[in-house]
Design an enzyme around this catalytic site. Structure first.
Site, PDB file in Angstrom:
ATOM      1  N   CYS A  46       1.087  -1.109   0.031  1.00  0.00           N
ATOM      2  CA  CYS A  46      -0.182  -0.063   0.121  1.00  0.00           C
ATOM      3  C   CYS A  46       0.897   1.168  -0.121  1.00  0.00           C
ATOM      4  CB  CYS A  46      -0.959  -0.015   1.188  1.00  0.00           C
ATOM      5  SG  CYS A  46      -1.752   1.469   1.665  1.00  0.00           S
ATOM      6  N   SER A  48       0.833   3.679   1.913  1.00  0.00           N
ATOM      7  CA  SER A  48       1.328   4.232   3.325  1.00  0.00           C
ATOM      8  C   SER A  48       2.394   3.548   3.784  1.00  0.00           C
ATOM      9  CB  SER A  48      -0.070   3.653   4.153  1.00  0.00           C
ATOM     10  OG  SER A  48      -1.200   4.235   3.946  1.00  0.00           O
ATOM     11  N   HIS A  51       4.742   5.562   1.988  1.00  0.00           N
ATOM     12  CA  HIS A  51       5.300   7.096   2.667  1.00  0.00           C
ATOM     13  C   HIS A  51       6.275   6.660   3.841  1.00  0.00           C
ATOM     14  CE1 HIS A  51       2.086   8.609   0.496  1.00  0.00           C
ATOM     15  NE2 HIS A  51       0.855   8.259   1.215  1.00  0.00           N
ATOM     16  N   HIS A  67       0.789  -3.826   6.320  1.00  0.00           N
ATOM     17  CA  HIS A  67      -0.426  -3.579   7.035  1.00  0.00           C
ATOM     18  C   HIS A  67      -1.681  -4.099   6.446  1.00  0.00           C
ATOM     19  CE1 HIS A  67      -0.484  -0.113   4.677  1.00  0.00           C
ATOM     20  NE2 HIS A  67      -1.727  -0.078   4.627  1.00  0.00           N
ATOM     21  N   CYS A 174      -6.911  -3.502   4.054  1.00  0.00           N
ATOM     22  CA  CYS A 174      -6.848  -1.901   3.744  1.00  0.00           C
ATOM     23  C   CYS A 174      -7.236  -1.418   2.472  1.00  0.00           C
ATOM     24  CB  CYS A 174      -5.068  -1.552   3.918  1.00  0.00           C
ATOM     25  SG  CYS A 174      -4.930   0.245   3.742  1.00  0.00           S
TER      26      CYS A 174
HETATM   27  P1  CND Z   1      -1.153   4.922  -5.134  1.00  0.00           P
HETATM   28  O1  CND Z   1       0.007   5.575  -5.082  1.00  0.00           O
HETATM   29  O2  CND Z   1      -1.398   3.418  -5.775  1.00  0.00           O
HETATM   30  O3  CND Z   1      -2.322   6.068  -5.879  1.00  0.00           O
HETATM   31  C1  CND Z   1      -2.221   7.317  -5.836  1.00  0.00           C
HETATM   32  C2  CND Z   1      -2.445   7.931  -7.168  1.00  0.00           C
HETATM   33  O4  CND Z   1      -2.576   9.387  -7.124  1.00  0.00           O
HETATM   34  C3  CND Z   1      -1.765   7.459  -8.309  1.00  0.00           C
HETATM   35  O5  CND Z   1      -2.371   6.782  -9.345  1.00  0.00           O
HETATM   36  C4  CND Z   1      -1.023   8.724  -8.528  1.00  0.00           C
HETATM   37  O6  CND Z   1      -0.666   8.904 -10.147  1.00  0.00           O
HETATM   38  C5  CND Z   1      -2.215   9.890  -8.484  1.00  0.00           C
HETATM   39  N1  CND Z   1      -1.778  11.297  -7.899  1.00  0.00           N
HETATM   40  C6  CND Z   1      -0.351  11.351  -7.458  1.00  0.00           C
HETATM   41  N2  CND Z   1      -0.402  12.987  -7.054  1.00  0.00           N
HETATM   42  C7  CND Z   1      -1.331  13.357  -7.972  1.00  0.00           C
HETATM   43  C8  CND Z   1      -1.893  14.695  -8.010  1.00  0.00           C
HETATM   44  N3  CND Z   1      -1.297  15.795  -7.627  1.00  0.00           N
HETATM   45  N4  CND Z   1      -3.230  14.806  -8.873  1.00  0.00           N
HETATM   46  C9  CND Z   1      -3.877  13.821  -9.244  1.00  0.00           C
HETATM   47  N5  CND Z   1      -3.357  12.514  -9.118  1.00  0.00           N
HETATM   48  C10 CND Z   1      -2.179  12.317  -8.409  1.00  0.00           C
HETATM   49  O7  CND Z   1      -1.593   5.024  -3.432  1.00  0.00           O
HETATM   50  P2  CND Z   1      -2.892   4.193  -3.018  1.00  0.00           P
HETATM   51  O8  CND Z   1      -4.066   4.000  -3.695  1.00  0.00           O
HETATM   52  O9  CND Z   1      -2.368   2.851  -2.281  1.00  0.00           O
HETATM   53  O10 CND Z   1      -3.200   5.150  -1.749  1.00  0.00           O
HETATM   54  C11 CND Z   1      -3.691   6.445  -1.793  1.00  0.00           C
HETATM   55  C12 CND Z   1      -3.490   7.210  -0.536  1.00  0.00           C
HETATM   56  O11 CND Z   1      -4.233   6.384   0.262  1.00  0.00           O
HETATM   57  C13 CND Z   1      -2.253   7.243   0.024  1.00  0.00           C
HETATM   58  O12 CND Z   1      -1.933   8.434   0.559  1.00  0.00           O
HETATM   59  C14 CND Z   1      -2.129   6.238   1.064  1.00  0.00           C
HETATM   60  O13 CND Z   1      -1.331   6.616   2.206  1.00  0.00           O
HETATM   61  C15 CND Z   1      -3.661   6.575   1.650  1.00  0.00           C
HETATM   62  C16 CND Z   1      -4.288   5.486   2.586  1.00  0.00           C
HETATM   63  C17 CND Z   1      -5.052   5.723   3.417  1.00  0.00           C
HETATM   64  C18 CND Z   1      -5.660   4.789   4.284  1.00  0.00           C
HETATM   65  C19 CND Z   1      -6.857   5.421   5.263  1.00  0.00           C
HETATM   66  O14 CND Z   1      -7.119   4.359   6.108  1.00  0.00           O
HETATM   67  N6  CND Z   1      -7.291   6.525   4.964  1.00  0.00           N
HETATM   68  C20 CND Z   1      -5.554   3.575   4.167  1.00  0.00           C
HETATM   69  N7  CND Z   1      -4.431   3.230   3.204  1.00  0.00           N
HETATM   70  C21 CND Z   1      -3.852   4.024   2.478  1.00  0.00           C
HETATM   71 ZN    ZN Z   2      -3.135   0.912   3.405  1.00  0.00          ZN
END
Ligand code: CND
Ligand code: ZN
Length: 374
Positions: A46, A48, A51, A67, A174
């Site tokens: 993921c 995260s 990060h 996770h 997740c």
């Molecule tokens: P992933 O990196 O696969 O997807 C992010 C997408 O955003 C990619 O397709 C990028 O091309 C796109 N992107 C990046 N910057 C920009 C921008 N400025 N404008 C438009 N598009 C953009 O990530 P993921 O889907 O695995 O995770 C997404 C987020 O969710 C990430 O920050 C992760 O840490 C978070 C997350 C949150 C939670 C929660 O419980 N809230 C759980 N897991 C992950």
């Molecule tokens: Zn996650």
């Protein structure tokens, strides 16, 4: 045969940010009271986790990340009655103790005993069960799944259906649940509405799936990487736009497309300026913005408070608002009943040892979810 003994096994250890993970032999101590030791069978990668590797999230090192997983109980500690060796389980990065103020509130899913944001890197007894080369290794958000064996507090483990295919339902740990729940539980997307989803990775596509299930009539996907659009359309997006193709701010593009703004906007990237764009994209008086992305530890969001004063709602959630221990087993049953599909989210399977390649695919925008198998 291994119950009560220290298990030596392989794990991907993160010694610090901005360096590759190294596969090491580690020792995993037996579970203590109210803990469960689990053999991980499959784990997703993921953003995260990345990060932490990029340095955006600061926590304690060395640490075993991961996770989003599924596995089988190897042994249980004293006082554990709800799990037995052989049970299929999913680790819960948001535990559910059922006793704290949040757990008792039907509207909340954030247990006091979570480690998100605190990042103490330990189990509830304030230690971890991992050592490597004589050094203690930290736990990651109550789980740590980039290892053959992990130990978790029993409040951070859900028992799931025996028929569940672990190499798929790991995503319920997740990415899928976070995105899907953000749409159905937190956004509470209504039939016929218009949604905008910023970021079309594994979590964002799961938001798209949730918006579709909720009956949204327009689902607009937004990503800087147009390679993500085909998959987004497959998951239910009705149109996709790339901010790079426009010379006006994206919220103005969306305003033109949607009669002054969307009903629901989701930020699924972790970029605070996109969070503001999402808020600006939502309609005055009624639009709702849900923050799903995890921003860097020091990031601050700024916006004109008039956006809120004029009735826009800004909210967010971890793990899509699901009460983890209650809802994860139900989500697994829903998957087995074919209420949703996980296959569109899975682009790669790899042996665990290739974990660094899996992270490279994510960083290069080439994967949605890579699942590592042991
Ligand atoms: P992933 O990196 O696969 O997807 C992010 C997408 O955003 C990619 O397709 C990028 O091309 C796109 N992107 C990046 N910057 C920009 C921008 N400025 N404008 C438009 N598009 C953009 O990530 P993921 O889907 O695995 O995770 C997404 C987020 O969710 C990430 O920050 C992760 O840490 C978070 C997350 C949150 C939670 C929660 O419980 N809230 C759980 N897991 C992950
Ligand atoms: Zn996650």
């Amino acid at each position: 045969a291994t119950a009560g003994q220290v298990i030596k096994c392989k794990a991907a250890v993160c010694w610090g940010p901005k360096q590759p993970l190294t596969i090491e032999e580690i020792e995993v101590a037996p579970p203590k009271r109210h803990e469960v030791r689990v053999k991980i069978v499959a784990t997703g990668i993921c953003r995260s986790d990345d990060h932490v590797l990029s340095g955006a999230l600061s926590l304690k090192f060395p640490v075993i990340l991961g996770h989003e997983a599924a596995g089988v109980v190897e042994s249980v500690g004293e006082g554990v009655t709800k799990f037995k060796p052989g049970d299929k389980v999913i680790p819960l990065f948001v535990p559910q103790c059922r006793e704290c103020r949040c757990c008792k509130n039907p509207e909340s899913n954030l247990c006091y005993k979570n480690d998100i944001g605190k990042y103490e890197g330990v189990l509830l007894d304030k230690t971890s069960r991992f050592t490597c080369k004589g050094k203690p290794i930290c736990n990651f958000i109550s789980t740590s799944t980039f290892t053959e064996y992990t130990v978790m507090d029993e409040i951070a483990v859900a028992k799931i259906h025996d028929d569940a295919p672990l190499e798929k339902v790991c995503l319920i740990g997740c990415g899928f649940s976070t995105g899907y729940g953000s749409a159905v539980n937190i956004g509470k997307v209504k039939p016929g509405s218009t949604c905008a989803v910023f970021g079309l990775g594994g979590v964002g596509l799961s938001v798209v799936i949730g918006c579709k299930v909720a009956g949204a009539s327009r689902i607009i996907g937004i990503d800087l990487n147009s390679d993500k659009f085909a998959k987004a359309m497959e998951c239910g997006a009705t149109e996709c736009i790339n901010p790079k193709d426009h010379n006006i701010p994206i919220h103005e593009v969306l305003a033109k497309m949607t009669d002054d703004g969307v009903d629901y906007a989701f930020e699924v990237i972790g970029n605070t300026s996109v969070m503001t764009s999402a808020l600006q994209s939502s309609h005055f008086g009624c639009g709702k913005t849900v923050i799903v992305g995890l921003a860097p530890s020091t990031a601050v969001m700024s916006f004109d408070p008039l956006l809120i004063l004029t009735g826009r709602i800004l909210t967010g959630a971890v793990f899509g608002g699901w009460k983890s221990k209650d809802d994860v087993p139900k989500l697994v049953c829903d998957y087995l009943d074919k209420k949703f599909d996980l296959d569109p989210l899975i682009t790669h399977y790899m042996p665990f040892e290739k974990i660094n390649e899996g992270f490279e695919l994510l960083r290069n925008g080439k994967s949605i979810r890579t699942i590592l198998t042991f």
